[in-house]
Design an enzyme around this catalytic site. Structure first.
Site, PDB file in Angstrom:
ATOM      1  N   ARG A   1     -37.427   4.080 -42.978  1.00 20.90           N
ATOM      2  CA  ARG A   1     -37.586   3.803 -44.346  1.00 20.90           C
ATOM      3  C   ARG A   1     -36.347   4.153 -45.193  1.00 20.90           C
ATOM      4  O   ARG A   1     -35.177   4.525 -44.412  1.00 20.90           O
ATOM      5  CB  ARG A   1     -38.759   4.631 -44.883  1.00 20.90           C
ATOM      6  CG  ARG A   1     -38.527   6.425 -44.274  1.00 20.90           C
ATOM      7  CD  ARG A   1     -38.915   7.034 -45.287  1.00 20.90           C
ATOM      8  NE  ARG A   1     -38.252   7.390 -46.432  1.00 20.90           N
ATOM      9  CZ  ARG A   1     -36.761   7.877 -46.706  1.00 20.90           C
ATOM     10  NH1 ARG A   1     -36.307   8.197 -45.558  1.00 20.90           N
ATOM     11  NH2 ARG A   1     -36.356   7.890 -47.735  1.00 20.90           N
TER      12      ARG A   1
ATOM     13  N   ASP B   1     -33.698   1.536 -55.026  1.00 22.89           N
ATOM     14  CA  ASP B   1     -34.389   0.510 -53.974  1.00 22.89           C
ATOM     15  C   ASP B   1     -33.986  -0.797 -54.624  1.00 22.89           C
ATOM     16  O   ASP B   1     -34.127  -1.671 -53.798  1.00 22.89           O
ATOM     17  CB  ASP B   1     -35.808   0.803 -53.998  1.00 22.89           C
ATOM     18  CG  ASP B   1     -36.297   1.848 -53.094  1.00 22.89           C
ATOM     19  OD1 ASP B   1     -36.206   3.205 -53.405  1.00 22.89           O
ATOM     20  OD2 ASP B   1     -36.301   1.690 -51.794  1.00 22.89           O
TER      21      ASP B   1
END
Ligand code: MRU
Length: 337
Positions: free
Chosen positions: A48, A233
């Site tokens: 992740r 992100d």
């Protein structure tokens, strides 16, 4: 040596990765040459963090051709679609997959497809290593004294190349005696702060204190925080930034208490196709992640829930965006960067 872990490495034609869902209790490494297994690892958050899933995507696409030296566009599209369907918000995944597609489209008849794609995957990894190192060096400029820093989620070597982005800056600042203490938001619901950032700072021997996400306003009211640094992100051209859920409330609290709020991310996190944060697709995850902790239920499964994995912080709340190229200030315009 305490600092003896890695998030992923490519060796002997296998991707070896640390299963982050088992941290901090168990350091389980998984080795695979299956792109499907890597796709599952990204979906389950075993791998992740925006830059890291980009790196993993590059290796996954290359590995899909390890035993299949084919230039079939149909097969490439099948692999590309599988990898890019894993998580929608972090643009690094799409950035890396698109670089792999560019390489695939330029292959010559005589090329070994796997080896040529692997070359690009390694280049993506190397370039993210370089970006993280530059960010951690440039980031020293936001420190004016020995500071208490607060961070959210996990942005270290478990989320990006080298020592990470926001956490890479914090590590470098600590090495330069610019850190008193790091405060870590636990980061509900998946606890990336409590489980992963604490794990990393513990390994690095950097002093830290953990708080639940709702406690940061109380901490700032007591004047205990000098600055906040988080990762990203996806960043729009105007600087609006998607990051782990809870980042927006942190930015609003910082604004209220006049605490500088910084974002650190490689330029692979800037999405040049979107003008503002309104265009960012936010991943929504299963309610099970809210109603259970380490597989133990803490709520009833049939209750209604709201579970976005990310939120969008408007650009005007961000004191600076640190990439490998520069420290940018509001108003942001990344069109020519
Ligand atoms: O859902 P995750 O754990 O992948 O979310 C990670 C984050 O939101 C990080 O802050 C971000 O990817 C930056 S990592 C350098």
């Amino acid at each position: 040596m305490k600092n003896n872990y890695f998030a992923l490495k490519f060796e002997n034609n296998y991707l070896h990765f640390l299963n982050q869902t088992k941290l901090p209790f168990e350091e389980e490494y998984i080795s695979t040459d299956s792109y499907e297994r890597i796709a599952e690892a990204i979906e389950k958050l075993e791998i992740r963090g925006a830059p890291l899933i980009g790196i993993a995507a590059g290796f996954a696409i290359a590995l899909a051709f390890k035993n299949f030296n084919s230039k079939s566009e149909e097969y490439f599209n099948q692999v590309y679609d599988r990898i890019t369907s894993t998580r929608p918000t972090a643009v690094n995944l799409f950035y890396a997959a698109d670089l792999m597609r560019d390489k695939f489209e330029k292959l010559l008849e005589s090329d070994n497809v796997y080896l040529r794609l692997l070359q690009t995957a390694i280049e993506i990894h190397n370039s993210e290593n370089h970006n993280s190192s530059r960010i951690s060096r440039l980031g020293l400029n936001i420190f004016h004294k020995k500071s208490n820093v607060l961070t959210h989620c996990n942005t270290g070597s478990l989320a990006a190349a080298s020592f990470g982005t926001a956490l890479g800056i914090i590590k470098n600042a600590f090495d330069h005696d610019l850190i008193n203490k790091v405060y870590i938001d636990e980061t509900r619901p998946l606890l990336q702060g409590l489980r992963l950032t604490a794990f990393e700072l513990d390994k690095l021997d950097i002093p830290f204190t953990i708080l639940t996400d709702s406690m940061s306003s109380s901490l700032m009211q007591k004047n205990n925080i000098d600055l906040v640094i988080v990762g990203a992100d996806r960043i729009a051209l105007n600087g609006d930034t998607a990051n782990k859920i809870g980042t927006l409330s942190l930015a609003i609290i910082c604004n209220y208490f006049n605490v500088p709020f910084y974002v650190a991310a490689p330029s692979s996190t800037i999405d040049k196709k979107i003008i503002s944060g309104q265009e960012i697709k936010i991943e929504h995850r299963s309610g099970e992640e809210i109603f259970s902790v380490r597989d133990r239920l803490i709520g009833l499964k049939n209750w209604d829930y709201f579970s976005p994995a990310f939120d969008i912080t408007p650009a005007h709340l961000i004191s600076g965006i640190i990439t490998e190229k520069n420290i940018y200030r509001f108003p942001y315009n990344f069109i020519n960067e």
